[in-house]
Design a protein around this motif. Structure first.
Motif, PDB file in Angstrom:
ATOM      1  N   GLN A   1      73.799  59.632  18.506  1.00  0.00           N
ATOM      2  CA  GLN A   1      73.262  58.875  17.364  1.00  0.00           C
ATOM      3  C   GLN A   1      73.288  57.361  17.622  1.00  0.00           C
ATOM      4  OE1 GLN A   1      75.357  59.393  13.685  1.00  0.00           O
ATOM      5  NE2 GLN A   1      73.635  58.735  12.452  1.00  0.00           N
ATOM      6  N   ALA A   2      74.411  56.853  18.123  1.00  0.00           N
ATOM      7  CA  ALA A   2      74.538  55.416  18.380  1.00  0.00           C
ATOM      8  C   ALA A   2      73.581  54.970  19.489  1.00  0.00           C
ATOM      9  CB  ALA A   2      75.979  55.090  18.764  1.00  0.00           C
TER      10      ALA A   2
ATOM     11  N   LYS B   1      70.328  52.270  19.289  1.00  0.00           N
ATOM     12  CA  LYS B   1      70.140  51.150  20.212  1.00  0.00           C
ATOM     13  C   LYS B   1      68.781  51.234  20.899  1.00  0.00           C
ATOM     14  CE  LYS B   1      72.270  48.816  24.152  1.00  0.00           C
ATOM     15  NZ  LYS B   1      73.346  48.851  25.162  1.00  0.00           N
ATOM     16  N   ARG B   2      68.387  52.449  21.281  1.00  0.00           N
ATOM     17  CA  ARG B   2      67.108  52.644  21.961  1.00  0.00           C
ATOM     18  C   ARG B   2      65.931  52.280  21.049  1.00  0.00           C
ATOM     19  NH1 ARG B   2      67.201  58.166  24.370  1.00  0.00           N
ATOM     20  NH2 ARG B   2      66.318  58.958  22.418  1.00  0.00           N
TER      21      ARG B   2
ATOM     22  N   ARG C   1      66.025  50.164  18.539  1.00  0.00           N
ATOM     23  CA  ARG C   1      66.039  48.710  18.353  1.00  0.00           C
ATOM     24  C   ARG C   1      65.415  47.997  19.550  1.00  0.00           C
ATOM     25  NH1 ARG C   1      69.416  44.914  19.999  1.00  0.00           N
ATOM     26  NH2 ARG C   1      71.047  46.375  20.604  1.00  0.00           N
ATOM     27  N   LEU C   2      65.751  48.438  20.751  1.00  0.00           N
ATOM     28  CA  LEU C   2      65.197  47.827  21.955  1.00  0.00           C
ATOM     29  C   LEU C   2      63.689  48.061  22.070  1.00  0.00           C
ATOM     30  CD1 LEU C   2      68.009  48.697  24.520  1.00  0.00           C
ATOM     31  CD2 LEU C   2      67.528  46.460  23.505  1.00  0.00           C
ATOM     32  N   LYS C   3      63.246  49.243  21.639  1.00  0.00           N
ATOM     33  CA  LYS C   3      61.798  49.540  21.663  1.00  0.00           C
ATOM     34  C   LYS C   3      61.045  48.638  20.689  1.00  0.00           C
ATOM     35  CE  LYS C   3      61.154  54.229  23.371  1.00  0.00           C
ATOM     36  NZ  LYS C   3      60.624  55.562  23.040  1.00  0.00           N
ATOM     37  N   ARG C   4      61.647  48.428  19.499  1.00  0.00           N
ATOM     38  CA  ARG C   4      61.015  47.542  18.513  1.00  0.00           C
ATOM     39  C   ARG C   4      60.919  46.121  19.061  1.00  0.00           C
ATOM     40  NH1 ARG C   4      64.216  50.408  14.745  1.00  0.00           N
ATOM     41  NH2 ARG C   4      65.759  48.718  14.684  1.00  0.00           N
ATOM     42  N   ALA C   5      62.005  45.659  19.711  1.00  0.00           N
ATOM     43  CA  ALA C   5      62.020  44.310  20.282  1.00  0.00           C
ATOM     44  C   ALA C   5      60.991  44.170  21.406  1.00  0.00           C
ATOM     45  CB  ALA C   5      63.416  43.986  20.806  1.00  0.00           C
ATOM     46  N   ALA C   6      60.859  45.218  22.244  1.00  0.00           N
ATOM     47  CA  ALA C   6      59.890  45.189  23.345  1.00  0.00           C
ATOM     48  C   ALA C   6      58.459  45.176  22.817  1.00  0.00           C
ATOM     49  CB  ALA C   6      60.107  46.397  24.253  1.00  0.00           C
ATOM     50  N   LYS C   7      58.217  45.931  21.745  1.00  0.00           N
ATOM     51  CA  LYS C   7      56.886  45.980  21.149  1.00  0.00           C
ATOM     52  C   LYS C   7      56.518  44.623  20.549  1.00  0.00           C
ATOM     53  CE  LYS C   7      54.142  48.548  17.761  1.00  0.00           C
ATOM     54  NZ  LYS C   7      54.160  49.557  16.688  1.00  0.00           N
ATOM     55  N   ALA C   8      57.494  43.992  19.857  1.00  0.00           N
ATOM     56  CA  ALA C   8      57.260  42.676  19.254  1.00  0.00           C
ATOM     57  C   ALA C   8      56.976  41.634  20.330  1.00  0.00           C
ATOM     58  CB  ALA C   8      58.463  42.262  18.421  1.00  0.00           C
ATOM     59  N   ALA C   9      57.711  41.705  21.460  1.00  0.00           N
ATOM     60  CA  ALA C   9      57.506  40.752  22.555  1.00  0.00           C
ATOM     61  C   ALA C   9      56.149  40.948  23.214  1.00  0.00           C
ATOM     62  CB  ALA C   9      58.616  40.905  23.587  1.00  0.00           C
ATOM     63  N   ALA C  10      55.678  42.192  23.268  1.00  0.00           N
ATOM     64  CA  ALA C  10      54.398  42.497  23.928  1.00  0.00           C
ATOM     65  C   ALA C  10      53.212  41.943  23.140  1.00  0.00           C
ATOM     66  CB  ALA C  10      54.250  43.996  24.108  1.00  0.00           C
ATOM     67  N   VAL C  11      53.315  41.935  21.794  1.00  0.00           N
ATOM     68  CA  VAL C  11      52.184  41.475  20.967  1.00  0.00           C
ATOM     69  C   VAL C  11      52.342  40.037  20.493  1.00  0.00           C
ATOM     70  CG1 VAL C  11      51.654  43.797  20.176  1.00  0.00           C
ATOM     71  CG2 VAL C  11      53.167  42.370  18.802  1.00  0.00           C
ATOM     72  N   ALA C  12      53.475  39.376  20.821  1.00  0.00           N
ATOM     73  CA  ALA C  12      53.742  38.005  20.353  1.00  0.00           C
ATOM     74  C   ALA C  12      52.625  37.059  20.796  1.00  0.00           C
ATOM     75  CB  ALA C  12      55.082  37.540  20.894  1.00  0.00           C
ATOM     76  N   PRO C  13      52.273  36.053  19.977  1.00  0.00           N
ATOM     77  CA  PRO C  13      52.855  35.695  18.671  1.00  0.00           C
ATOM     78  C   PRO C  13      52.254  36.440  17.489  1.00  0.00           C
ATOM     79  CG  PRO C  13      51.246  34.055  19.318  1.00  0.00           C
ATOM     80  CD  PRO C  13      51.286  35.059  20.427  1.00  0.00           C
ATOM     81  N   ARG C  14      51.496  37.495  17.747  1.00  0.00           N
ATOM     82  CA  ARG C  14      50.967  38.296  16.636  1.00  0.00           C
ATOM     83  C   ARG C  14      52.092  39.038  15.934  1.00  0.00           C
ATOM     84  NH1 ARG C  14      46.594  42.122  19.245  1.00  0.00           N
ATOM     85  NH2 ARG C  14      48.134  42.075  20.907  1.00  0.00           N
ATOM     86  N   PRO C  15      51.973  39.288  14.640  1.00  0.00           N
ATOM     87  CA  PRO C  15      53.000  40.083  13.953  1.00  0.00           C
ATOM     88  C   PRO C  15      52.895  41.553  14.315  1.00  0.00           C
ATOM     89  CG  PRO C  15      51.247  39.506  12.436  1.00  0.00           C
ATOM     90  CD  PRO C  15      50.935  38.811  13.726  1.00  0.00           C
ATOM     91  N   VAL C  16      53.978  42.281  14.197  1.00  0.00           N
ATOM     92  CA  VAL C  16      53.980  43.722  14.485  1.00  0.00           C
ATOM     93  C   VAL C  16      53.416  44.450  13.269  1.00  0.00           C
ATOM     94  CG1 VAL C  16      55.393  45.720  15.066  1.00  0.00           C
ATOM     95  CG2 VAL C  16      55.962  43.478  16.008  1.00  0.00           C
ATOM     96  N   GLY C  17      52.391  45.240  13.464  1.00  0.00           N
ATOM     97  CA  GLY C  17      51.814  46.017  12.365  1.00  0.00           C
ATOM     98  C   GLY C  17      50.749  45.244  11.600  1.00  0.00           C
TER      99      GLY C  17
END
Length: 220
Positions: free
Chosen positions: A42-43, A47-48, A50-66
């Motif tokens: 579970q833990a 973590k996985r 959270r890291l995926k969300r951060a990687a997705k945000a970095a890939a589309v930056a500076p656009r917002p996610v969603g």
């Protein structure tokens, strides 16, 4: 008379046909440990994600996610006092905000062609939400050298920062309900039930009364 053969012990039985006895074999409930589900990861999964969300945000930056989504009331009396994100904005809301329905998806606005505005309040709330988004929107050109109409200036593009707010814009706050108060003698003496009955009657008989008034004027 017909007798059904007794099922073999331990044999898996299919559902019986017609109006016969349903087999109900429990097999003494052995090896309950085989049916226990555990999730010790579970833990690690948390973590996985959270890291995926951060990687997705970095890939589309500076656009917002969603996409930007409207504020809607959930169904049923249990939850309809709240506000949550809906599927997409209506055509009426987009028109009120001055956004083309075909252009909306290209600038990160979700559109729902099925939803309808059943009140002026919802139309006003979401059109205002769109206007706020439109005011803060920075549109990057497809090619850096070729700036077209509707694209933002170089200064705005240089100052673009990815938003960290969930849902791009904060959800609007609902108006607070009336606070508790002491019931006065004047409130007790007021005949509210009779007033409501009269208002309902006025609403129900409005058309008939208008028709009678026009008929009386025509006779005169």
């Amino acid at each position: 008379f017909f007798f059904l053969p007794r099922p073999r012990a331990g044999a898996a039985q299919k559902m019986v046909r017609h109006n016969n006895v349903v087999p109900n074999q429990h097999f003494h409930k052995t090896l309950w440990q085989d049916h226990v589900k555990t999730w010790f990861d579970q833990a690690a999964r948390k973590k996985r994600r959270r890291l995926k969300r951060a990687a997705k945000a970095a890939a589309v930056a500076p656009r917002p996610v969603g996409l930007l989504r409207p504020a809607v009331h959930p169904p049923t009396n249990k939850y309809n006092y709240k506000l949550r994100q809906g599927r997409g904005f209506t055509f009426a809301e987009l028109k009120e905000a001055g956004i083309n329905k075909k252009q909306a998806r290209s600038i990160g606005v979700a559109v729902d062609h099925r939803r309808r505005n059943r009140s002026a309040e919802s139309l006003q709330l979401n059109s205002q939400r769109l206007k706020e988004y439109k005011a803060a929107l920075i549109v990057f050109p497809k090619k850096r050298n070729k700036v077209k109409a509707g694209d933002s200036s170089k200064e705005e593009i240089a100052s673009a920062v990815q938003t960290k707010v969930k849902g791009i814009l904060k959800m609007p706050e609902l108006p607070k309900g009336e606070e508790a108060m002491v019931i006065t003698d004047e409130m007790k003496s007021d005949d509210v039930f009779h007033k409501l009955r009269l208002l309902r009657a006025d609403y129900r008989l409005y058309g008939i009364r208008q028709k009678n008034q026009l008929a009386a004027k025509a006779k005169e």
